[in-house]
Write a protein that holds these residues in place. Sequence first.
Motif, short mmCIF file in Angstrom:
data_model
loop_
_atom_site.label_atom_id
_atom_site.label_comp_id
_atom_site.label_asym_id
_atom_site.label_seq_id
_atom_site.Cartn_x
_atom_site.Cartn_y
_atom_site.Cartn_z
N LYS A 109 0.68 -1.43 0.18
CA LYS A 109 0.10 -0.13 -0.05
C LYS A 109 0.94 1.34 -0.33
O LYS A 109 0.51 2.65 -0.50
CB LYS A 109 -1.11 -0.55 0.99
N THR A 134 0.44 2.97 -3.41
CA THR A 134 -0.64 2.98 -4.15
C THR A 134 -0.74 4.66 -3.21
O THR A 134 -0.56 5.13 -3.79
CB THR A 134 -1.16 1.91 -3.48
N GLN A 145 -7.82 6.30 -9.13
CA GLN A 145 -7.64 5.21 -9.42
C GLN A 145 -6.93 4.20 -8.45
O GLN A 145 -6.80 3.17 -7.05
CB GLN A 145 -6.66 4.63 -10.48
N GLU A 175 -7.61 2.05 -4.73
CA GLU A 175 -7.55 0.57 -4.25
C GLU A 175 -7.05 1.27 -2.26
O GLU A 175 -6.97 -0.20 -1.89
CB GLU A 175 -5.52 1.24 -4.85
N GLU A 187 -9.94 -0.29 -1.82
CA GLU A 187 -9.86 -1.47 -1.38
C GLU A 187 -11.54 -1.82 -2.35
O GLU A 187 -12.16 -2.57 -2.20
CB GLU A 187 -10.75 -2.43 0.40
N ARG A 214 -8.87 -7.27 -4.46
CA ARG A 214 -8.54 -6.39 -4.35
C ARG A 214 -6.55 -5.91 -4.75
O ARG A 214 -6.05 -7.35 -4.97
CB ARG A 214 -8.38 -5.55 -2.96
N ARG A 215 -6.65 -4.91 -4.93
CA ARG A 215 -5.22 -4.79 -5.39
C ARG A 215 -3.59 -4.17 -3.84
O ARG A 215 -4.95 -3.35 -3.17
CB ARG A 215 -5.13 -3.34 -6.54
N ILE A 220 -2.43 -8.71 -5.94
CA ILE A 220 -3.17 -8.51 -5.74
C ILE A 220 -3.73 -9.82 -4.96
O ILE A 220 -3.06 -10.23 -4.38
CB ILE A 220 -3.73 -9.04 -7.41
#
Length: 308
Positions: free
Chosen positions: A81, A84, A211, A215, A218, A248-249, A254
Amino acid sequence: MTMTEERTRSRKIYLTTLFGSIINMLLVAFKIVAGIIGGSAAMIADAIHSLSDLVTDIVVIAFVRLSEKPQDNDHDYGHGKYETMATTIIGLALLGVGVLICYNGVRDILRAINGEQLQQPELIALIAALVSIAMKEWAYQFTIRQGRLLQSPALTANAWHHRSDALSSIGTSIGIGGAILLGSSWAVLDPIAAVIVGGMIIKTATMLSYQALGELLEKSLPEETEQEIIKLVECEPNVSCIHHLRTRRIGSRIAIEMHVRMPASTPLYIAHEHATAIEQRLRYRFGQSTHVGIHVEPIKPYPVYPQQ
């Protein structure tokens, strides 16, 4: 993905970002000098845009290193994360830059409408803009190629930041070039082009931020990806009724969780072998670091009612 592959991926992301940051440092210095000598406020603003690229390079380097850390007692799903989050920061930074460019452009247009004479830039400012376009487009090309190859959302976002700088320099070069070739009365071309470019940057930033935030919140994988997962699972013999599929990514990885049904008479060992085969098939398709969780349920036999 093995630990060796993870380290190789992290190193490639790091080197790509580092090379881009070197380009940014050189451009920032050149643009500031050209803006001051050439008397171009637009070029100085473009230099600030490049400086924002340099800041996001540092963010990518720091967060990707954190995201590649293996799972520990406090992070059962790893640290993906962080990557992300880096994408989110870059997207929001892009959004801020786009809004600022539009604001300054509209302000200068209003000044020109009110009869104020905008400053006419010198040739060195135009040269700096053209050099910036070439260098930043080059940086975009090699960064986006590595981002797609390594499946790194942070690197892909950073590539778009390179291109946004190139687009900004296009607007700057149009304005500076028009003012030089057509005279100071056409200096308003610079802020007009800046507003158009700022709108393009805002659009890109919104897409990246949406995007990345999806993520972090979730969001499930796309419908076509989930359908592909179901087809891969259904290839396994004696497995049916895939339900409670959750996806989820986690950064570049993933996570897939689901319930599957097998005949009630299936021995525990055989059911385990089927589940393992499904896991291997999914990891082969989506990467060895894919998290797969499978809950096996028996197919309930039809009840036998006594005859009346």
